[in-house]
Design a protein around this motif. Structure first.
Motif, PDB file in Angstrom:
ATOM      1  N   MET A  69      -6.590  -5.790 -10.834  1.00 60.74           N
ATOM      2  CA  MET A  69      -6.755  -6.909  -9.916  1.00 60.74           C
ATOM      3  C   MET A  69      -6.829  -6.374  -8.485  1.00 60.74           C
ATOM      4  SD  MET A  69      -4.531 -10.433  -9.721  1.00 60.74           S
ATOM      5  CE  MET A  69      -4.903 -10.854 -11.424  1.00 60.74           C
ATOM      6  N   LEU A  70      -7.666  -7.004  -7.691  1.00 60.16           N
ATOM      7  CA  LEU A  70      -7.805  -6.638  -6.293  1.00 60.16           C
ATOM      8  C   LEU A  70      -6.515  -6.947  -5.541  1.00 60.16           C
ATOM      9  CD1 LEU A  70     -10.003  -5.468  -4.454  1.00 60.16           C
ATOM     10  CD2 LEU A  70     -10.726  -7.815  -3.970  1.00 60.16           C
ATOM     11  N   ARG A  71      -6.079  -6.019  -4.708  1.00 61.97           N
ATOM     12  CA  ARG A  71      -4.813  -6.156  -3.976  1.00 61.97           C
ATOM     13  C   ARG A  71      -4.770  -7.413  -3.125  1.00 61.97           C
ATOM     14  NH1 ARG A  71      -2.883  -4.544   1.113  1.00 61.97           N
ATOM     15  NH2 ARG A  71      -4.853  -3.540   1.564  1.00 61.97           N
TER      16      ARG A  71
ATOM     17  N   ALA B  57       0.825  -1.202   0.000  1.00 61.26           N
ATOM     18  CA  ALA B  57       0.000   0.000   0.000  1.00 61.26           C
ATOM     19  C   ALA B  57       0.865   1.260   0.000  1.00 61.26           C
ATOM     20  CB  ALA B  57      -0.922   0.006   1.203  1.00 61.26           C
ATOM     21  N   GLN B  58       2.127   1.148   0.380  1.00 60.04           N
ATOM     22  CA  GLN B  58       3.023   2.287   0.460  1.00 60.04           C
ATOM     23  C   GLN B  58       3.861   2.472  -0.803  1.00 60.04           C
ATOM     24  OE1 GLN B  58       5.526   1.686   3.854  1.00 60.04           O
ATOM     25  NE2 GLN B  58       3.837   0.985   5.109  1.00 60.04           N
TER      26      GLN B  58
ATOM     27  N   TRP C 116      -7.268  -1.515  -5.678  1.00 55.54           N
ATOM     28  CA  TRP C 116      -7.065  -2.144  -6.982  1.00 55.54           C
ATOM     29  C   TRP C 116      -5.688  -1.815  -7.527  1.00 55.54           C
ATOM     30  CZ3 TRP C 116     -10.494  -5.561  -9.014  1.00 55.54           C
ATOM     31  CH2 TRP C 116     -11.724  -5.647  -8.346  1.00 55.54           C
ATOM     32  N   ARG C 117      -5.117  -2.781  -8.260  1.00 55.42           N
ATOM     33  CA  ARG C 117      -3.813  -2.605  -8.884  1.00 55.42           C
ATOM     34  C   ARG C 117      -3.937  -2.886 -10.372  1.00 55.42           C
ATOM     35  NH1 ARG C 117      -3.849  -0.783  -4.621  1.00 55.42           N
ATOM     36  NH2 ARG C 117      -2.481  -1.183  -2.859  1.00 55.42           N
TER      37      ARG C 117
ATOM     38  N   ASP D  42      -0.150   0.718 -11.847  1.00 56.98           N
ATOM     39  CA  ASP D  42      -0.906   1.833 -11.276  1.00 56.98           C
ATOM     40  C   ASP D  42      -1.683   1.332 -10.062  1.00 56.98           C
ATOM     41  OD1 ASP D  42      -1.925   4.385 -10.996  1.00 56.98           O
ATOM     42  OD2 ASP D  42      -3.178   4.324 -12.791  1.00 56.98           O
ATOM     43  N   VAL D  43      -2.097   2.257  -9.227  1.00 53.66           N
ATOM     44  CA  VAL D  43      -2.832   1.945  -8.005  1.00 53.66           C
ATOM     45  C   VAL D  43      -4.080   2.822  -7.957  1.00 53.66           C
ATOM     46  CG1 VAL D  43      -2.755   2.055  -5.484  1.00 53.66           C
ATOM     47  CG2 VAL D  43      -0.726   1.317  -6.757  1.00 53.66           C
TER      48      VAL D  43
END
Length: 158
Positions: free
Chosen positions: A82-84, A22-23, A69-70, A64-65
């Protein structure tokens, strides 16, 4: 005080851990953590699934974020969202091109431990000088980075 700064300070003050993924800022590498994962055309469950992956540990490149979602790219160049929760920080790579050797040391004249066909997925570590340690179910060796997808050219991993 800006809202984003307040949120970060609040998280730190509460002692809550923020996942490394997430960071991070894209691009970066991840792998699929689950047995089945949908790739969607947009960042949400309301977007149609364009692909169903049935390959745990397949490497993906995060581009990308958007919230949880990624936007990812797979070894074939397909991109989608895709879901993280389906992704793992574990670094993996996939053999590309032709059959390639896994050597006992990161050098061309080292003993050949194994040979791997295109499509073989393994965990990578100790990448330096354009070689990576490659582990496929306990069968390990060093592989040239140019023979795998899942690592940047010249990238160093400890």
């Amino acid at each position: 005080m800006r809202l984003a700064t307040w949120l970060v300070l609040s998280i730190v003050a509460l002692g809550l851990a923020v996942p490394v993924a997430a960071q991070r800022k894209p691009p970066y590498w991840v792998s699929i953590e689950v047995d089945k994962a949908h790739l969607r055309s947009g960042p949400g469950r309301n977007y149609p699934a364009i692909w169903l992956y049935k390959r745990r540990d397949l490497p993906l490149k995060v581009l990308d974020v958007y919230g949880e979602w990624r936007k990812v790219e797979d070894p074939g160049g397909t991109q989608g969202w895709m879901l993280r929760n389906f992704l793992d920080e574990k670094r993996t790579a996939i053999v590309v091109g032709g059959v390639t050797e896994l050597r006992s040391a990161p050098q061309l004249d080292a003993h050949i431990n194994w040979r791997a066909e295109p499509g073989v997925v393994g965990a990578i570590s100790k990448c330096t000088d354009n070689w990576c340690r490659f582990d496929v179910g306990g069968r390990t060796g060093y592989i040239e980075q140019s023979h795998i997808w899942g690592v940047e050219p010249g990238e160093v991993l400890r």
